[in-house]
Design a protein around this motif. Structure first.
Motif, PDB file in Angstrom:
ATOM      1  N   VAL A   1       0.844  -1.191   0.000  1.00  0.00           N
ATOM      2  CA  VAL A   1       0.000   0.000   0.000  1.00  0.00           C
ATOM      3  C   VAL A   1       0.882   1.244   0.000  1.00  0.00           C
ATOM      4  N   ALA A   2       0.514   2.222  -0.816  1.00  0.00           N
ATOM      5  CA  ALA A   2       1.228   3.500  -0.852  1.00  0.00           C
ATOM      6  C   ALA A   2       0.520   4.493   0.047  1.00  0.00           C
ATOM      7  N   ILE A   3       1.229   4.971   1.069  1.00  0.00           N
ATOM      8  CA  ILE A   3       0.692   6.020   1.933  1.00  0.00           C
ATOM      9  C   ILE A   3       1.212   7.358   1.430  1.00  0.00           C
ATOM     10  N   MET A   4       0.297   8.259   1.091  1.00  0.00           N
ATOM     11  CA  MET A   4       0.650   9.557   0.527  1.00  0.00           C
ATOM     12  C   MET A   4       0.432  10.655   1.567  1.00  0.00           C
ATOM     13  N   ILE A   5       1.464  11.465   1.775  1.00  0.00           N
ATOM     14  CA  ILE A   5       1.386  12.554   2.748  1.00  0.00           C
ATOM     15  C   ILE A   5       1.855  13.841   2.081  1.00  0.00           C
ATOM     16  N   ALA A   6       0.944  14.783   1.922  1.00  0.00           N
ATOM     17  CA  ALA A   6       1.296  16.117   1.433  1.00  0.00           C
ATOM     18  C   ALA A   6       1.582  17.004   2.635  1.00  0.00           C
ATOM     19  N   THR A   7       2.708  17.704   2.639  1.00  0.00           N
ATOM     20  CA  THR A   7       3.086  18.461   3.835  1.00  0.00           C
ATOM     21  C   THR A   7       3.680  19.808   3.473  1.00  0.00           C
ATOM     22  N   ARG A   8       3.565  20.740   4.420  1.00  0.00           N
ATOM     23  CA  ARG A   8       4.167  22.068   4.278  1.00  0.00           C
ATOM     24  C   ARG A   8       4.401  22.647   5.671  1.00  0.00           C
ATOM     25  N   ASP A   9       5.658  22.833   6.037  1.00  0.00           N
ATOM     26  CA  ASP A   9       6.049  23.483   7.298  1.00  0.00           C
ATOM     27  C   ASP A   9       5.449  22.811   8.530  1.00  0.00           C
ATOM     28  N   ARG A  10       5.401  21.486   8.535  1.00  0.00           N
ATOM     29  CA  ARG A  10       4.897  20.769   9.709  1.00  0.00           C
ATOM     30  C   ARG A  10       5.794  19.573  10.042  1.00  0.00           C
ATOM     31  N   PRO A  11       7.065  19.780  10.308  1.00  0.00           N
ATOM     32  CA  PRO A  11       7.953  18.644  10.576  1.00  0.00           C
ATOM     33  C   PRO A  11       7.619  17.911  11.873  1.00  0.00           C
ATOM     34  N   THR A  12       7.212  18.645  12.906  1.00  0.00           N
ATOM     35  CA  THR A  12       6.868  18.006  14.180  1.00  0.00           C
ATOM     36  C   THR A  12       5.633  17.136  14.024  1.00  0.00           C
TER      37      THR A  12
ATOM     38  N   ILE B   1       6.043  11.140   0.342  1.00  0.00           N
ATOM     39  CA  ILE B   1       5.883  12.467   0.933  1.00  0.00           C
ATOM     40  C   ILE B   1       6.221  13.510  -0.129  1.00  0.00           C
ATOM     41  N   ARG B   2       5.374  14.511  -0.267  1.00  0.00           N
ATOM     42  CA  ARG B   2       5.698  15.638  -1.143  1.00  0.00           C
ATOM     43  C   ARG B   2       5.616  16.913  -0.316  1.00  0.00           C
ATOM     44  N   GLU B   3       6.757  17.580  -0.239  1.00  0.00           N
ATOM     45  CA  GLU B   3       6.892  18.798   0.561  1.00  0.00           C
ATOM     46  C   GLU B   3       6.600  20.007  -0.332  1.00  0.00           C
ATOM     47  N   ASP B   4       5.624  20.802   0.093  1.00  0.00           N
ATOM     48  CA  ASP B   4       5.139  21.893  -0.752  1.00  0.00           C
ATOM     49  C   ASP B   4       5.894  23.191  -0.466  1.00  0.00           C
ATOM     50  N   ALA B   5       7.176  23.219  -0.882  1.00  0.00           N
ATOM     51  CA  ALA B   5       8.017  24.419  -0.780  1.00  0.00           C
ATOM     52  C   ALA B   5       8.035  24.983   0.646  1.00  0.00           C
ATOM     53  N   SER B   6       8.292  24.113   1.619  1.00  0.00           N
ATOM     54  CA  SER B   6       8.393  24.560   3.009  1.00  0.00           C
ATOM     55  C   SER B   6       9.527  25.556   3.177  1.00  0.00           C
ATOM     56  N   GLY B   7       9.395  26.396   4.210  1.00  0.00           N
ATOM     57  CA  GLY B   7      10.449  27.369   4.476  1.00  0.00           C
ATOM     58  C   GLY B   7      11.774  26.709   4.798  1.00  0.00           C
ATOM     59  N   THR B   8      11.711  25.581   5.528  1.00  0.00           N
ATOM     60  CA  THR B   8      12.903  24.793   5.855  1.00  0.00           C
ATOM     61  C   THR B   8      12.701  23.379   5.339  1.00  0.00           C
TER      62      THR B   8
ATOM     63  N   VAL C   1      -2.693  22.899  -1.400  1.00  0.00           N
ATOM     64  CA  VAL C   1      -3.114  21.588  -0.910  1.00  0.00           C
ATOM     65  C   VAL C   1      -3.533  20.672  -2.053  1.00  0.00           C
ATOM     66  N   SER C   2      -4.464  21.140  -2.882  1.00  0.00           N
ATOM     67  CA  SER C   2      -4.981  20.286  -3.954  1.00  0.00           C
ATOM     68  C   SER C   2      -3.904  19.950  -4.973  1.00  0.00           C
ATOM     69  N   GLY C   3      -3.113  20.960  -5.372  1.00  0.00           N
ATOM     70  CA  GLY C   3      -2.069  20.725  -6.357  1.00  0.00           C
ATOM     71  C   GLY C   3      -1.010  19.768  -5.864  1.00  0.00           C
ATOM     72  N   ASN C   4      -0.667  19.881  -4.585  1.00  0.00           N
ATOM     73  CA  ASN C   4       0.343  18.992  -4.015  1.00  0.00           C
ATOM     74  C   ASN C   4      -0.167  17.555  -3.944  1.00  0.00           C
ATOM     75  N   ARG C   5      -1.428  17.380  -3.570  1.00  0.00           N
ATOM     76  CA  ARG C   5      -2.008  16.035  -3.521  1.00  0.00           C
ATOM     77  C   ARG C   5      -2.094  15.431  -4.919  1.00  0.00           C
ATOM     78  N   HIS C   6      -2.425  16.251  -5.885  1.00  0.00           N
ATOM     79  CA  HIS C   6      -2.486  15.772  -7.261  1.00  0.00           C
ATOM     80  C   HIS C   6      -1.117  15.291  -7.722  1.00  0.00           C
ATOM     81  N   GLN C   7      -0.084  16.028  -7.380  1.00  0.00           N
ATOM     82  CA  GLN C   7       1.263  15.649  -7.768  1.00  0.00           C
ATOM     83  C   GLN C   7       1.698  14.369  -7.058  1.00  0.00           C
ATOM     84  N   LEU C   8       1.246  14.195  -5.822  1.00  0.00           N
ATOM     85  CA  LEU C   8       1.561  12.981  -5.067  1.00  0.00           C
ATOM     86  C   LEU C   8       1.063  11.733  -5.790  1.00  0.00           C
ATOM     87  N   VAL C   9      -0.138  11.812  -6.349  1.00  0.00           N
ATOM     88  CA  VAL C   9      -0.684  10.669  -7.077  1.00  0.00           C
ATOM     89  C   VAL C   9       0.232  10.302  -8.235  1.00  0.00           C
ATOM     90  N   LEU C  10       0.762  11.302  -8.913  1.00  0.00           N
ATOM     91  CA  LEU C  10       1.663  11.052 -10.039  1.00  0.00           C
ATOM     92  C   LEU C  10       2.987  10.454  -9.573  1.00  0.00           C
TER      93      LEU C  10
END
Length: 291
Positions: free
Chosen positions: A13-24, A45-52, A85-94
């Protein structure tokens, strides 16, 4: 060790996680997945241009290394600019190879109970194509009594307008029953084949992705797919005040309008799917959701 299922559709199973600035929060989610009884998964995991960037967080990277040693593959990508959010999730599927027959999408600020994935598969085994659970606020669980409206149900009037759009937030139901649903909220297990027929992301949605799940779900229903909810499959929303994409929340009413327009456009088809002229309390009684 984690449970290994020998049925073909759970091979991996592929678990997909879209994230941005939430490392904790992401680390807490990964820790909860380590306690899951179902362990036959890899993580995308696809990181959406987080600050760090994520690789700068020492503890998070130690946790990822540990999970790799425990047999999970990680695929981490980073966007050069914010897709929302939506764009990052869409990219995750790809990002996910088609060898994965099932995918789980999880928010980056939830933690899951040990039997969460097992219970989602119970929904699939009942003939549903997408399985959702209950998303609760992170709060003391003194009483597990129903405090929600109708779970993920939509009721329309004869003009195709919303009377009620039931959601899955609140306290879980003790019984852990499986119910048909009209949409899911954020987290779900579903068949990969759905993406071959359904356009995942409406391109007009604002960056915050408000109502993205409902529109995706309604497109699934139009294609004949079935959505189910397990009231005992529980994850906890950390209600994080930061991260994600919150700069376009003022456009959320636009997304709500877009959802309403989509429903009215297909109102004759949805009239065959959604109940009409039903008292919400009566529907709750029918499903034994009142105590």
């Amino acid at each position: 060790g984690g449970e290994k299922r020998d049925m073909d559709y759970t091979k991996r199973v592929a678990i997909m996680i879209a994230t941005r600035d939430r490392p904790t929060e992401l680390a807490l989610l990964l820790q909860s997945l380590r306690t899951s009884r179902f362990q036959d998964f890899d993580i995308f995991i696809r990181e959406d241009a987080s600050g760090t960037p994520l690789q700068n967080y020492y503890f998070l990277n130690l946790l990822i290394i540990r999970m790799k040693q425990e047999g999970h593959r990680f695929f981490i990508n980073r966007n050069d600019f914010c897709l929302g959010v939506s764009g990052n999730r869409h990219q995750l599927v790809l990002d996910v190879p088609k060898e994965y027959k099932y995918m789980i999408r999880l928010d980056d600020d939830v933690i899951v109970e040990p039997d969460y994935i097992d219970k989602l598969f119970e929904v699939i085994e009942q003939g549903y194509d997408l399985a959702s659970g209950i998303t609760c606020g992170l709060m003391p669980m003194f009483k597990r009594e129903p405090k929600m409206n109708i779970i993920n149900r939509i009721i329309l009037n004869d003009n195709g307008e919303f009377i009620l759009n039931g959601d899955d937030c609140g306290m879980p139901y003790t019984d852990g029953i499986i119910l048909p649903a009209h949409h899911f909220r954020s987290c779900a297990l579903y068949k990969r084949e759905i993406h071959d027929k359904v356009n995942y992301m409406p391109t007009r949605l604002s960056l915050n992705g408000y109502r993205e799940e409902e529109i995706f779900s309604l497109k699934m229903l139009l294609e004949g797919y079935k959505i189910g909810v397990h009231t005992g499959a529980i994850n906890y929303h950390l209600m994080t005040p930061s991260g994600g994409e919150r700069t376009t929340m003022n456009l959320a009413p636009f997304n709500q309008q877009m959802l309403c327009e989509f429903v009215k456009e297909h109102k004759e088809e949805f009239k065959k799917i959604f109940p009409r002229d039903i008292d919400p309390l009566e529907l709750m009684k029918e499903n034994n959701l009142l105590r």
